[in-house]
Design an enzyme around this catalytic site. Structure first.
Site, PDB file in Angstrom:
ATOM      1  N   ARG A  18     -28.279   1.262  18.059  1.00 17.35           N
ATOM      2  CA  ARG A  18     -27.649   2.161  17.083  1.00 17.35           C
ATOM      3  C   ARG A  18     -26.224   1.715  16.740  1.00 17.35           C
ATOM      4  NH1 ARG A  18     -28.291   7.764  19.673  1.00 17.35           N
ATOM      5  NH2 ARG A  18     -28.064   6.419  21.502  1.00 17.35           N
ATOM      6  N   ASN A  36     -32.111   8.170  17.236  1.00 23.11           N
ATOM      7  CA  ASN A  36     -33.344   7.899  17.977  1.00 23.11           C
ATOM      8  C   ASN A  36     -34.363   8.967  17.633  1.00 23.11           C
ATOM      9  OD1 ASN A  36     -32.275   5.705  19.322  1.00 23.11           O
ATOM     10  ND2 ASN A  36     -31.686   6.875  21.134  1.00 23.11           N
TER      11      ASN A  36
END
Ligand SMILES: [Zn+2]
Ligand SMILES: [Zn+2]
Length: 782
Positions: A18, A36
């Protein structure tokens, strides 16, 4: 203005994915978010100019952190929602969120460079890590992988580390959960044999110095304690063997780098890439003749098990040890789990070691080092632990309810399964005592808890073997929760493991299980089975097997393979001829009680109801003892492993048509008869000239003959059947390089391809996967 939703699947959580997306998006002036979702997916929303979106997508794959593994990328264009910033946002709420527990990742090159740089604040820092590397599973209490769910919660970030954590431009430490530094992270200490603190400035340097002086030192590492000692000094290795009461079982050797590795084993590119991979397993490789490693490290074997340091602690330690290599073997007592805490180290390891190097970070989950070898040129896992476990494995379709599989008793690993995912536990060990059994239950419960499995809605799967402890544990759990229990035949499960592992989702297949023991459907001991399997169905057909040999079924048979040899020979020789053979070839002394035991075995075989065995593993053991290669099994598989080692560089010296004489038509099936091979070996051993009696050649030729006979049987059963062109191999004996290479070569001419599992071991350490797959019957989406 355009916008796109991108779903990336694979190993994308807990590896700095990320933050990498954040940097790429902000660099391209894109707005939106990354989060996520699901268990192994990341959802990205980006808005901006079409050109920048295209650039984002084209750079997506090349900008990923090294440990990330992308399975698929799905892109959907839609209308912009007017985001003003780009953010890393928390995962979606209000849904069952199962995030994959990431495995431990070996030290990355960047972290190592910092540790070796005298001007870096992490110089010689043994616990350096970043988003790309470091402990994961071994220090996790629960999911998701956030610092407060790990053993690092005891070490709050100092201001400096916190600054790195918050800095989006810090490629490796922005949002990295496990980071620390000498100021805020765990600390080392050294203790002596009476657990007294040794006051030194640098415990790591002192430990290396002690090892160089010949002392044996326990080292608390990542997934457990190791025992470290000089690998190049015979006296030290003998001392370690004596203290551990471990006469011959090989020790693993940790080497500093590939250059040091090249001094002791033969390397190729394939081996180098596995040795340096982020999983960093122990790899068994052919020894070099002039290797500086003591011959007592792996006596009687042609391969050395070596691995590279996977934490800065190990790197810094080995760097200061003579020859830049050290024995690094599991810190445990025989048959017990490796120690993970100080209580165990004090109780167990102080019996073996002179000093203990330890740290104050808790090892939450034990993970043993993984072991890989090459069979027929391809890597095979022998033990699935650190680096591999607990990655999940996909099934072809969803299960109708969760499942818990208990595996088998040797090389035990259990599994839990939900939806289309199977999570195998890490290697647990040999289920021969209550400590290992408790560990199996501990880790099954751990995965049940973190993945939110409802035990009351689950099905429990066990092996058919009535004496297996794993089975008893499974039945106990099933009764406690009042849930269904399914029994799965051992070799059918082995073949299913390979089927799922190699992603063959439907069709009719021939499976070949080569194994030590497994409980057969007829109550006999199986271990050399040719099975026809269609769409995972348990209505498999046993097309061929090894001809049954009558045995007494004693537990001593496995430990003293000469007893097994008596059974094989009794099929075609009378006892007086066997006695003469044993005396002349010096095999009688392979029985601890000599002739007394010999007579007892013969009498028992006549007078008791025999246990019938069809096991390739037991045949290999018998050949090892007949050729005087190995008389006692001191570790799992030893006689067969040493037979294979002896066969290295052997030539084929037996009758070229011998294997044809080993195939018999049984009752509706083919049978492999070992007698012609044994007769021929005995004839040469008793009557042959010195040159003909070369043990290397006889070992090699025996294995080739067995391989040829098995290939011929497979060819016969495949004839006239519409089967897929893949032969699915499973079971502990399929890792034998000579047998499997021979089968592969013989069948390739017929356009049939031999497959072994890749993600899990072909031995019982991978059987839980096949046990779960047995539930798929009737649930396949055609
Ligand atoms: Zn790193
Ligand atoms: Zn710090």
């Amino acid at each position: 203005m355009k916008s796109a939703k991108v779903i990336v699947t694979g190993i994308v959580q807990g590896v700095g994915f990320r933050p990498a997306i954040y940097r790429l998006a902000t660099k391209l002036n894109l707005k939106g978010y990354v989060r996520n979702v699901g268990g192994s997916e990341v959802e990205i929303w980006i808005e901006g100019s079409e050109e920048n979106i295209r650039e984002f997508i084209s750079h997506l794959l090349s900008n990923m952190p090294p440990p990330a593994k992308i399975e698929s990328v799905h892109i959907e264009f839609s209308n912009p929602r007017g985001f003003r910033t780009f953010k890393i946002i928390p995962s979606a709420k209000g849904r069952i969120y199962r995030s994959m527990i990431p495995p431990d990742i070996a030290l990355c090159d960047e972290c190592l460079a910092e540790v070796l740089n005298p001007h870096d604040r992490r110089y010689r820092y043994p616990f350096n890590s970043c988003a790309w590397c470091g402990p994961r599973f071994s220090m996790m209490y629960s999911t998701p992988y956030d610092r407060e769910n790990t053993a690092m919660k005891a070490f709050p970030l100092c201001n400096y580390c916190a600054g790195e954590y918050r800095d989006p431009n810090n490629v490796r430490r922005f949002h990295a959960q496990g980071i620390s530094c000498p100021q805020c992270g765990p600390k080392l200490e050294l203790r002596d044999g009476s657990w007294k603190l040794v006051e030194v400035k640098d415990p790591l340097k002192e430990a290396a110095k002690l090892i160089n002086e010949g002392y044996i030192v326990a080292v608390k590492g990542l997934g457990g304690y190791h025992i470290a000692a000089l690998a190049t000094d015979d006296d030290v290795v003998i001392k370690l063997r004596r203290r551990k009461s471990r006469p011959t079982k090989p020790f693993a050797v940790m080497v500093l780098d590939i250059n040091s590795a090249a001094r002791i084993v033969e390397l190729n590119n394939n081996a180098i890439s596995i040795l340096t991979s982020m999983e960093r397993p122990i790899v068994l490789l052919p020894k070099k003749k002039d290797s500086p490693v003591s011959k007592y490290v792996s006596p009687g074997l042609s391969m050395e098990g070596i691995f590279l340091p996977y934490t800065p602690l190990h790197y810094l330690l080995v760097a200061d040890i003579r020859d830049r290599m050290a024995i690094m073997t599991s810190g445990n007592a025989k048959d017990l789990p490796m120690c993970v805490n100080e209580e165990c180290a004090k109780k167990v390891l102080l019996k073996f070691v002179d000093y203990v190097l330890l740290h104050n970070r808790e090892i939450v989950n034990r993970v043993d080092d993984s072991v890989v070898r090459f069979t027929s040129g391809e890597p095979v896992l022998l033990r699935r632990g650190r680096g591999y476990a607990p990655k999940w494995i996909r099934l072809p379709s969803k299960l109708s309810r969760p499942a818990i599989a208990f595996g088998a008793d040797i090389h035990n690993a259990g599994a839990i399964a939900f939806n289309d995912k199977v999570v195998l536990t890490q290697y647990i060990g040999e289920l021969s005592n209550k400590e290992v059994a408790e560990d199996l239950l501990k880790y099954i419960n751990f995965f049940v808890r973190v993945y939110g499995i409802s035990l009351r809605n689950s099905v429990i799967i066990v092996d058919k073997h009535p004496k297996y402890l794993s089975r008893a544990l499974g039945i106990e759990l099933a009764e406690k929760y009042g849930v269904d229990i399914v029994e799965v035949q051992h070799h059918y499960a082995h073949v299913l493991t390979t089927l799922v592992d190699r992603r063959l989702w439907s069709g009719k297949f021939i499976g070949l299980a080569l194994d030590g023991v497994g409980y057969g459907d007829d109550g006999n001991i199986w271990g050399c089975e040719v099975l026809l399997i269609e769409n995972y169905s348990p209505k498999y057909k046993r097309l061929a097997h090894m001809r049954y040999t009558r045995s007494t079924g004693s537990d001593r048979d496995v430990v003293y393979p000469a007893r097994m040899l008596i059974y094989f020979l009794s099929e075609f020789m009378d006892s007086s001829d066997i006695r003469e053979l044993f005396t002349r070839l010096g095999i009688m002394k392979a029985l601890p009680l000599g002739e007394t035991e010999f007579n007892a075995v013969i009498t028992q075989l006549k007078e008791t109801t025999p246990v019938k065995i069809s096991s390739i593993g037991r045949l290999l053991d018998s050949i090892a003892v007949l050729l005087n290669i190995c008389h006692v099994r001191t570790y799992e598989g030893e006689p067969a492993i040493r037979l294979e080692a002896e066969a290295k560089d052997g030539r084929y010296v037996l009758d070229e048509r011998l294997h044809n004489r080993m195939i018999m038509c049984g009752e509706g099936t083919y049978e492999l008869d070992a007698s012609p091979l044994l007769k021929e070996l005995i004839n040469i051993l008793m009557n042959g000239s010195g040159r003909e009696r070369d043990i290397k050649d006889l070992a090699y030729s025996s294995l080739v003959t067995i391989g040829r006979a098995l290939a011929a049987i497979v060819r016969k059963v495949a004839r006239g059947r519409r089967v897929e062109p893949y032969i699915l191999m499973g079971g502990g004996a399929v890792v034998n390089d000579v047998i499997t290479s021979t089968i592969k070569k013989e069948l390739r001419d017929e356009d049939m391809y031999v497959l072994l599992p890749r993600k899990v071991p072909p031995n019982d350490g991978g059987i839980a996967l096949g046990q779960v797959a047995s539930l798929l019957v009737g649930e396949l989406i055609e």
